[in-house]
Design a protein around this motif. Structure first.
Motif, PDB file in Angstrom:
ATOM      1  N   VAL A 137       9.319  -1.376  -5.007  1.00 44.18           N
ATOM      2  CA  VAL A 137       8.150  -2.086  -5.514  1.00 44.18           C
ATOM      3  C   VAL A 137       8.535  -2.721  -6.844  1.00 44.18           C
ATOM      4  N   THR A 138       8.369  -4.023  -6.944  1.00 43.62           N
ATOM      5  CA  THR A 138       8.704  -4.727  -8.181  1.00 43.62           C
ATOM      6  C   THR A 138       7.483  -5.276  -8.911  1.00 43.62           C
ATOM      7  N   LEU A 139       6.311  -5.306  -8.260  1.00 41.80           N
ATOM      8  CA  LEU A 139       5.111  -5.786  -8.928  1.00 41.80           C
ATOM      9  C   LEU A 139       4.792  -4.872 -10.104  1.00 41.80           C
ATOM     10  N   ARG A 140       4.570  -5.448 -11.288  1.00 38.75           N
ATOM     11  CA  ARG A 140       4.388  -4.686 -12.518  1.00 38.75           C
ATOM     12  C   ARG A 140       2.907  -4.590 -12.873  1.00 38.75           C
ATOM     13  N   ALA A 141       2.524  -3.422 -13.359  1.00 41.37           N
ATOM     14  CA  ALA A 141       1.177  -3.209 -13.889  1.00 41.37           C
ATOM     15  C   ALA A 141       1.324  -2.721 -15.327  1.00 41.37           C
ATOM     16  N   GLU A 142       1.079  -3.618 -16.261  1.00 37.33           N
ATOM     17  CA  GLU A 142       1.222  -3.276 -17.677  1.00 37.33           C
ATOM     18  C   GLU A 142      -0.120  -2.808 -18.218  1.00 37.33           C
ATOM     19  N   ARG A 143      -0.086  -1.758 -19.002  1.00 36.47           N
ATOM     20  CA  ARG A 143      -1.320  -1.240 -19.581  1.00 36.47           C
ATOM     21  C   ARG A 143      -1.828  -2.216 -20.644  1.00 36.47           C
ATOM     22  N   VAL A 149      -2.711  -5.077 -16.395  1.00 34.39           N
ATOM     23  CA  VAL A 149      -2.470  -6.486 -16.111  1.00 34.39           C
ATOM     24  C   VAL A 149      -1.321  -6.563 -15.119  1.00 34.39           C
ATOM     25  N   LEU A 150      -1.542  -7.249 -13.990  1.00 34.27           N
ATOM     26  CA  LEU A 150      -0.576  -7.274 -12.894  1.00 34.27           C
ATOM     27  C   LEU A 150       0.232  -8.564 -12.899  1.00 34.27           C
ATOM     28  N   HIS A 151       1.534  -8.414 -12.642  1.00 36.59           N
ATOM     29  CA  HIS A 151       2.438  -9.543 -12.512  1.00 36.59           C
ATOM     30  C   HIS A 151       3.368  -9.273 -11.326  1.00 36.59           C
ATOM     31  N   GLY A 152       3.422 -10.209 -10.384  1.00 37.24           N
ATOM     32  CA  GLY A 152       4.338 -10.037  -9.260  1.00 37.24           C
ATOM     33  C   GLY A 152       3.809 -10.671  -7.991  1.00 37.24           C
ATOM     34  N   LEU A 153       4.518 -10.408  -6.904  1.00 34.13           N
ATOM     35  CA  LEU A 153       4.246 -11.068  -5.618  1.00 34.13           C
ATOM     36  C   LEU A 153       4.132 -10.040  -4.508  1.00 34.13           C
ATOM     37  N   LEU A 190      -5.228 -14.509  -9.631  1.00 35.67           N
ATOM     38  CA  LEU A 190      -4.693 -14.176  -8.311  1.00 35.67           C
ATOM     39  C   LEU A 190      -4.624 -15.439  -7.461  1.00 35.67           C
ATOM     40  N   GLU A 191      -3.423 -15.829  -7.086  1.00 34.93           N
ATOM     41  CA  GLU A 191      -3.222 -17.000  -6.239  1.00 34.93           C
ATOM     42  C   GLU A 191      -2.944 -16.531  -4.812  1.00 34.93           C
ATOM     43  N   ARG A 192      -3.696 -17.087  -3.852  1.00 34.94           N
ATOM     44  CA  ARG A 192      -3.586 -16.678  -2.458  1.00 34.94           C
ATOM     45  C   ARG A 192      -3.134 -17.860  -1.614  1.00 34.94           C
ATOM     46  N   GLN A 193      -2.110 -17.632  -0.803  1.00 31.59           N
ATOM     47  CA  GLN A 193      -1.632 -18.676   0.105  1.00 31.59           C
ATOM     48  C   GLN A 193      -1.649 -18.139   1.526  1.00 31.59           C
ATOM     49  N   ALA A 194      -2.445 -18.773   2.384  1.00 31.37           N
ATOM     50  CA  ALA A 194      -2.538 -18.361   3.786  1.00 31.37           C
ATOM     51  C   ALA A 194      -1.329 -18.866   4.552  1.00 31.37           C
ATOM     52  N   LEU A 195      -0.769 -18.013   5.401  1.00 25.24           N
ATOM     53  CA  LEU A 195       0.426 -18.353   6.169  1.00 25.24           C
ATOM     54  C   LEU A 195       0.215 -17.968   7.634  1.00 25.24           C
ATOM     55  N   PRO A 196       0.507 -18.880   8.574  1.00 21.95           N
ATOM     56  CA  PRO A 196       0.381 -18.541   9.995  1.00 21.95           C
ATOM     57  C   PRO A 196       1.619 -17.809  10.499  1.00 21.95           C
ATOM     58  N   LEU A 197       1.408 -16.847  11.376  1.00 22.68           N
ATOM     59  CA  LEU A 197       2.519 -16.157  12.032  1.00 22.68           C
ATOM     60  C   LEU A 197       2.755 -16.767  13.413  1.00 22.68           C
ATOM     61  N   HIS A 198       3.843 -16.381  14.027  1.00 24.28           N
ATOM     62  CA  HIS A 198       4.262 -16.974  15.297  1.00 24.28           C
ATOM     63  C   HIS A 198       3.244 -16.726  16.414  1.00 24.28           C
ATOM     64  N   ASP A 199       2.489 -15.633  16.310  1.00 25.77           N
ATOM     65  CA  ASP A 199       1.529 -15.305  17.367  1.00 25.77           C
ATOM     66  C   ASP A 199       0.158 -15.928  17.137  1.00 25.77           C
ATOM     67  N   ASP A 209      -0.632 -13.322 -11.351  1.00 25.15           N
ATOM     68  CA  ASP A 209      -0.184 -13.929 -12.600  1.00 25.15           C
ATOM     69  C   ASP A 209      -1.133 -13.530 -13.718  1.00 25.15           C
ATOM     70  N   GLY A 210      -0.922 -12.310 -14.225  1.00 26.26           N
ATOM     71  CA  GLY A 210      -1.778 -11.806 -15.284  1.00 26.26           C
ATOM     72  C   GLY A 210      -3.150 -11.390 -14.806  1.00 26.26           C
ATOM     73  N   VAL A 211      -3.240 -10.794 -13.630  1.00 31.39           N
ATOM     74  CA  VAL A 211      -4.521 -10.331 -13.080  1.00 31.39           C
ATOM     75  C   VAL A 211      -4.937  -9.044 -13.781  1.00 31.39           C
ATOM     76  N   GLU A 212      -6.143  -9.034 -14.336  1.00 29.21           N
ATOM     77  CA  GLU A 212      -6.644  -7.864 -15.054  1.00 29.21           C
ATOM     78  C   GLU A 212      -7.410  -6.950 -14.101  1.00 29.21           C
ATOM     79  N   VAL A 213      -7.112  -5.648 -14.210  1.00 33.78           N
ATOM     80  CA  VAL A 213      -7.742  -4.650 -13.344  1.00 33.78           C
ATOM     81  C   VAL A 213      -8.245  -3.504 -14.228  1.00 33.78           C
ATOM     82  N   ALA A 214      -9.484  -3.113 -14.047  1.00 30.06           N
ATOM     83  CA  ALA A 214     -10.054  -2.023 -14.841  1.00 30.06           C
ATOM     84  C   ALA A 214      -9.428  -0.691 -14.457  1.00 30.06           C
TER      85      ALA A 214
END
Length: 379
Positions: A137-143, A149-153, A190-199, A209-214
């Motif tokens: 897991v590489t997504l970071r949650a900084e206090r 505050v979340l940074h990652g994919l 929070l940036e969301r990108q919808a992606l279709p799968l083969h099925d 990108d700097g998402v704040e979470v209580a």
């Protein structure tokens, strides 16, 4: 473990089968796909009304108190209909992770909504470098103040398009383990990108990108979320394997019916011994896969955690590969019509190809099995 279904479980199986056969036609599914939809809100409401979303959730939180076997029964029947609605992503992965990780207050708030179908939560754990496994897991949650505050994919988030929130795995600064946080789908940054799968199904890629979470959105203790994440993924792997069993069953039935009516040289091609042998091989693959699903269910009930993980990896590997073989042979036995978008048998193969890569590919799980066996031999 007794795999004879109780009368209640048989009724559950029959009710889902009737729904798939009568109300979830291939034509209706195709219409949803052509509209670019990840299922229907009306279908989801019906799933909830029939109790399928709450079957394996605790009674004290609005569920029916069922087990993983009920989940497998539902998933297998939904697999026969190639159901588009995110039962796996929302009703299994996210729900079981929340049930394992959340506090009593968090579960009282969210699980009843999941059971009623009024809220959808998706599990965002996979990253490009993890290949569907829970780590690394590489997504970071900084206090930051009274929160994080979340940074990652996060990638390949099942059930994300219609979700109101996400359970996100992250590394909290100052801890070494994995943490789980509940993040609103409309959170700033929070940036969301919808992606279709083969099925034809849709997933999302989430960029934090700097998402704040209580702080009250932290599920359990910081750095202690990996066991709950593994529990949710274990339920998801069993459900996905059961879904593939249902798809293989339907492929075999459709192919057998086709061989009875398609004629060459004035006789049904099902009378040709070479094709009978191929059908027998498909049936053998299905039964091996079904037996492996039973082994996985028994392991979830009876074994310790390391044994369960090895068994589930073996099940995901074997059943995923068997589904591609059986559904691929279904296309070949149909000939040219099996390759068309308008005919259903090819769609089972597409689902098998996608499912083999979800929740860790067969190659990843084969490597996990090898690592576990090496550890046992050294011990």
């Amino acid at each position: 473990m007794d795999f004879e279904l109780t009368s209640e479980q048989q009724l559950l199986k029959d009710s889902v089968r009737r729904y798939i056969d009568k109300a979830y036609s291939f034509e209706a599914r195709t219409a949803l796909l052509q509209a670019g939809k990840n299922g229907s809100a009306d279908n989801w409401a019906l799933f909830a009304a029939n109790g399928w979303l709450m079957a394996a959730l605790p009674e004290e939180y609005g569920g029916l108190g069922g087990s993983l076997l009920e989940t497998a029964i539902i998933a297998q029947e939904l697999g026969r209909g190639l159901v588009l609605e995110p039962y796996l992503g929302c009703a299994v992965l996210a729900a079981q992770t929340l049930a394992a990780a959340g506090s009593a207050e968090q579960k009282s708030r969210w699980l009843p909504q999941l059971a009623e179908g009024t809220c959808r939560i998706a599990l965002a754990y996979s990253e490009p470098g993890s290949r569907g496994m829970p780590e690394p897991v590489t997504l970071r949650a900084e206090r930051s103040g009274d929160g994080f505050v979340l940074h990652g994919l996060k990638s390949l988030v099942l059930g994300a398009p219609d979700a109101q929130a996400f359970i996100v795995s992250a590394k909290v600064a100052g801890t070494t383990g994995v943490s789980l946080l509940l993040v609103d789908a409309d959170a700033a940054g929070l940036e969301r990108q919808a992606l279709p799968l083969h099925d034809g199904t849709w997933v999302e890629e989430l960029n934090f990108d700097g998402v704040e979470v209580a702080s009250d959105r932290l599920l359990g203790e910081a750095g202690q979320g990996l066991p709950a994440l593994r529990e949710g993924l274990a339920h998801g792997i069993v459900a996905l394997c059961a879904e593939l069993i249902g798809g293989m069953e339907k492929t075999l039935e459709v192919t057998a019916d086709y061989l009875k009516v398609r004629k060459q040289f004035g006789v049904p091609i099902g009378s040709f011994q070479a094709l009978q042998h191929r059908m027998a091989d498909m049936a053998a693959e299905l039964e091996l896969a079904r037996s492996m699903l039973h082994v996985a269910l028994a392991s979830m009930t009876n074994d310790d955690e390391p044994t369960r993980r090895k068994t589930l990896s073996g099940a995901k590997m074997l059943i995923g590969r068997a589904a591609k073989v059986v559904c691929g042979q279904g296309i070949q036995l149909h000939g040219g019509i099996g390759m068309t978008e308008e005919y259903l048998v090819g769609h089972y193969y597409k689902r098998a190809v996608v499912a083999d890569l979800l929740l860790g590919s067969s190659d990843s799980h084969e490597a996990a099995c090898a690592t576990a066996l090496q550890a046992e031999l050294r011990a």
